[in-house]
Design an enzyme around this catalytic site. Structure first.
Site, PDB file in Angstrom:
ATOM      1  N   GLU A 363       0.828  -1.224   0.000  1.00 39.90           N
ATOM      2  CA  GLU A 363       0.000   0.000   0.000  1.00 39.90           C
ATOM      3  C   GLU A 363       0.862   1.273   0.000  1.00 39.90           C
ATOM      4  OE1 GLU A 363      -3.735  -0.087   1.978  1.00 39.90           O
ATOM      5  OE2 GLU A 363      -3.797  -2.269   1.940  1.00 39.90           O
TER       6      GLU A 363
HETATM    7  N1  COS Z   1      -6.165  11.683  -3.557  1.00 40.35           N
HETATM    8  C1  COS Z   1      -6.713  12.194  -4.673  1.00 40.35           C
HETATM    9  N2  COS Z   1      -6.038  12.451  -5.810  1.00 40.35           N
HETATM   10  C2  COS Z   1      -4.731  12.149  -5.806  1.00 40.35           C
HETATM   11  C3  COS Z   1      -4.078  11.617  -4.675  1.00 40.35           C
HETATM   12  C4  COS Z   1      -4.853  11.388  -3.512  1.00 40.35           C
HETATM   13  N3  COS Z   1      -4.322  10.868  -2.391  1.00 40.35           N
HETATM   14  N4  COS Z   1      -2.777  11.449  -4.983  1.00 40.35           N
HETATM   15  C5  COS Z   1      -2.604  11.863  -6.255  1.00 40.35           C
HETATM   16  N5  COS Z   1      -3.796  12.285  -6.742  1.00 40.35           N
HETATM   17  C6  COS Z   1      -4.058  12.848  -8.082  1.00 40.35           C
HETATM   18  C7  COS Z   1      -3.232  14.089  -8.339  1.00 40.35           C
HETATM   19  O1  COS Z   1      -3.886  15.235  -7.846  1.00 40.35           O
HETATM   20  C8  COS Z   1      -3.130  14.095  -9.843  1.00 40.35           C
HETATM   21  O2  COS Z   1      -4.332  14.587 -10.409  1.00 40.35           O
HETATM   22  P1  COS Z   1      -4.336  15.857 -11.422  1.00 40.35           P
HETATM   23  O3  COS Z   1      -3.384  15.516 -12.531  1.00 40.35           O
HETATM   24  O4  COS Z   1      -5.761  15.954 -11.845  1.00 40.35           O
HETATM   25  O5  COS Z   1      -3.867  17.018 -10.610  1.00 40.35           O
HETATM   26  C9  COS Z   1      -3.080  12.617 -10.177  1.00 40.35           C
HETATM   27  O6  COS Z   1      -3.646  11.909  -9.066  1.00 40.35           O
HETATM   28  C10 COS Z   1      -1.674  12.129 -10.438  1.00 40.35           C
HETATM   29  O7  COS Z   1      -0.915  12.423  -9.293  1.00 40.35           O
HETATM   30  P2  COS Z   1       0.669  12.519  -9.316  1.00 40.35           P
HETATM   31  O8  COS Z   1       1.096  13.396 -10.460  1.00 40.35           O
HETATM   32  O9  COS Z   1       1.137  12.878  -7.950  1.00 40.35           O
HETATM   33  O10 COS Z   1       1.068  11.015  -9.708  1.00 40.35           O
HETATM   34  P3  COS Z   1       2.463  10.304  -9.755  1.00 40.35           P
HETATM   35  O11 COS Z   1       2.492   9.435 -10.946  1.00 40.35           O
HETATM   36  O12 COS Z   1       3.569  11.286  -9.575  1.00 40.35           O
HETATM   37  O13 COS Z   1       2.417   9.292  -8.497  1.00 40.35           O
HETATM   38  C11 COS Z   1       2.457   8.505  -6.232  1.00 40.35           C
HETATM   39  C12 COS Z   1       2.253   9.695  -7.217  1.00 40.35           C
HETATM   40  C13 COS Z   1       3.861   7.977  -6.245  1.00 40.35           C
HETATM   41  C14 COS Z   1       2.147   9.088  -4.876  1.00 40.35           C
HETATM   42  C15 COS Z   1       1.455   7.379  -6.580  1.00 40.35           C
HETATM   43  O14 COS Z   1       1.745   6.776  -7.820  1.00 40.35           O
HETATM   44  C16 COS Z   1       1.429   6.299  -5.519  1.00 40.35           C
HETATM   45  O15 COS Z   1       0.794   6.449  -4.479  1.00 40.35           O
HETATM   46  N6  COS Z   1       2.107   5.182  -5.800  1.00 40.35           N
HETATM   47  C17 COS Z   1       2.104   4.029  -4.918  1.00 40.35           C
HETATM   48  C18 COS Z   1       0.950   3.150  -5.206  1.00 40.35           C
HETATM   49  C19 COS Z   1       0.869   2.064  -4.213  1.00 40.35           C
HETATM   50  O16 COS Z   1       0.521   2.278  -3.072  1.00 40.35           O
HETATM   51  N7  COS Z   1       1.185   0.837  -4.672  1.00 40.35           N
HETATM   52  C20 COS Z   1       1.086  -0.301  -3.861  1.00 40.35           C
HETATM   53  C21 COS Z   1       0.090  -1.205  -4.488  1.00 40.35           C
HETATM   54  S1  COS Z   1      -1.310  -1.455  -3.561  1.00 40.35           S
HETATM   55  S2  COS Z   1      -0.702  -2.882  -2.337  1.00 40.35           S
END
Ligand code: COS
Length: 380
Positions: A363
């Site tokens: 996660e």
């Molecule tokens: N709530 C709502 N929207 C969100 C959000 C959240 N917590 N986090 C990101 N977003 C939105 C952003 O606002 C953006 O939207 P807009 O383009 O409309 O502004 C969009 O999602 C993309 O966000 P961002 O540019 O930050 O994406 P990235 O590709 O840079 O990735 C991380 C950000 C690394 C934080 C994300 O990919 C992540 O959480 N990765 C891990 C996933 C994970 O937990 N994997 C484990 C598998 S599940 S066991």
């Protein structure tokens, strides 16, 4: 901050504690050794209402708050982290997402049995080449008019073999980047959906982690969650709540190991006195208790913000980052305090040390939590 728990919250905590001690504890070592999913125990957990704790009672849930969820997760995780990950995924990744963003038909069809614990769910985001970089989905969901054609592979899926309902994240239009991703509800038994090999894991060995394959699976359009292209935001929002669950799981693993170490240190003697009277051990216990209390505060803060309808994404990442670090470090200390006994399976703490590691990975790894936290801090 109000540090006083209500009578209802305390009753939930006590019920979870009783269940963990009386039902989960007796077989936990064997289940870990045999990699056996706690099927009967999870069924009972569902009957007690712990698999859909926060879901509105009109959809068969418990209607409880997130603080109660943290308290219950800690108690279950103190004893059996393999059972508590099932609880966390079902509550926060599957039920929450469906209740918050599903249509009324989807809620009636899928949420009601999930919230009542009749079936369990799985959340399918990770792929062989996309875990942290969640926008790089290789699984495709091609729009075919009245259905999506789903193709691809998902890895390390918790409840992979035991679930009936799967929320699958897939790319519909790669040109649109994260706005081209959808989340589809897939049922076990859909043609072309194959549950692959079960993983042989370091920790949480009682949980059921699988690779899933989708080969030309026809998923009806009405099984898409939200508008076209909402899948990535759906995953991010859902994971923000999921991280409260995993933070609480880490907290429980740490506090469970601490309680065992504390008890052992008062029984075991060395150099003419119980080892808790040696400063080397007493100071370890002081560090453990302090860090665990700090982790608990972060978990409860994230849950309180969620209950108040405030933004909890930052708080949940902080809670997960810190609690998982505490779990890893303090379970190592619990093994150390137990000495040779800590290294053998009948004393529980070696399992807790192995279980702790995954909380820094799933996660969102600790590095992903630092990305989320630092981006929030540095936002203009
Ligand atoms: N709530 C709502 N929207 C969100 C959000 C959240 N917590 N986090 C990101 N977003 C939105 C952003 O606002 C953006 O939207 P807009 O383009 O409309 O502004 C969009 O999602 C993309 O966000 P961002 O540019 O930050 O994406 P990235 O590709 O840079 O990735 C991380 C950000 C690394 C934080 C994300 O990919 C992540 O959480 N990765 C891990 C996933 C994970 O937990 N994997 C484990 C598998 S599940 S066991």
């Amino acid at each position: 901050m109000d540090f006083k728990l209500t009578e209802e919250q305390l009753a939930v905590r006590d019920a979870a504690r009783d269940f963990a001690q009386n039902v989960l504890k007796p077989g936990v070592i064997e289940r870990d050794r045999e990699q056996r999913f706690p099927k009967e125990e999870i069924k009972e957990l569902g009957e007690l209402g712990f698999l859909g704790m926060m879901v509105d009672p009109k959809y068969g849930g418990g209607g409880m708050d997130a603080v109660s969820y943290v308290l219950a997760m800690e108690e279950i995780s103190k004893v059996d982290a393999s059972a508590s990950v099932v609880m966390s995924v079902n509550n926060s990744l599957v039920c929450w997402g469906l209740e918050e963003f599903g249509t009324e038909e989807q809620k009636q069809k899928y949420l009601v049995p999930l919230a009542g614990g009749e079936v369990i769910g799985a959340f399918c985001l990770s792929e062989p080449e996309a875990g942290s970089d969640a926008t790089s989905q290789r699984t495709t969901a091609i729009d075919m008019g009245d259905y999506y054609l789903l193709n691809g592979t998902k890895n390390w899926i918790t409840n992979g073999g035991s679930a009936s309902t799967y929320l699958v994240i897939a790319q519909t239009d790669a040109d649109k980047g994260h706005r081209g991703i959808n989340c589809l509800i897939v049922e076990k038994g859909m043609e072309g959906f194959v549950v692959g090999a079960k993983e042989d894991k370091l920790g949480i060995r009682g949980s059921d982690t699988h690779t899933l394959m989708f080969q030309d699976v026809k998923v009806p359009k009405e099984n898409r969650i939200g508008e076209d292209g909402f899948g990535f935001k759906f995953a991010m929002k859902t994971l923000s709540g999921g991280r409260i669950g995993i933070a609480s799981q880490a907290l429980g693993i740490a506090s469970g190991a601490y309680e065992l170490a504390l008890a052992y240190s008062k029984e075991r003697s060395a150099f003419g006195k119980v080892i808790s009277k040696h400063q080397a051990i007493a100071f370890k216990l002081a560090d453990m208790a302090t860090e665990i209390e700090a982790a608990r505060m972060l978990c409860l803060k994230a849950a309180t913000l969620k209950d108040q309808g405030k933004d909890y994404a930052l708080a949940s990442s902080m809670a997960k980052l810190f609690s998982s670090k505490v779990a890893m470090e303090q379970t190592v200390e619990a093994v150390q305090i137990h000495g040779g006994y800590g290294f053998v399976k009948e004393y529980h703490v070696e399992r807790m040390m192995r279980d702790a590691k995954i909380t820094q990975i799933y996660e969102g790894t600790s590095e992903v939590q630092k990305m989320v936290i630092s981006r929030t801090l540095l936002k203009d």
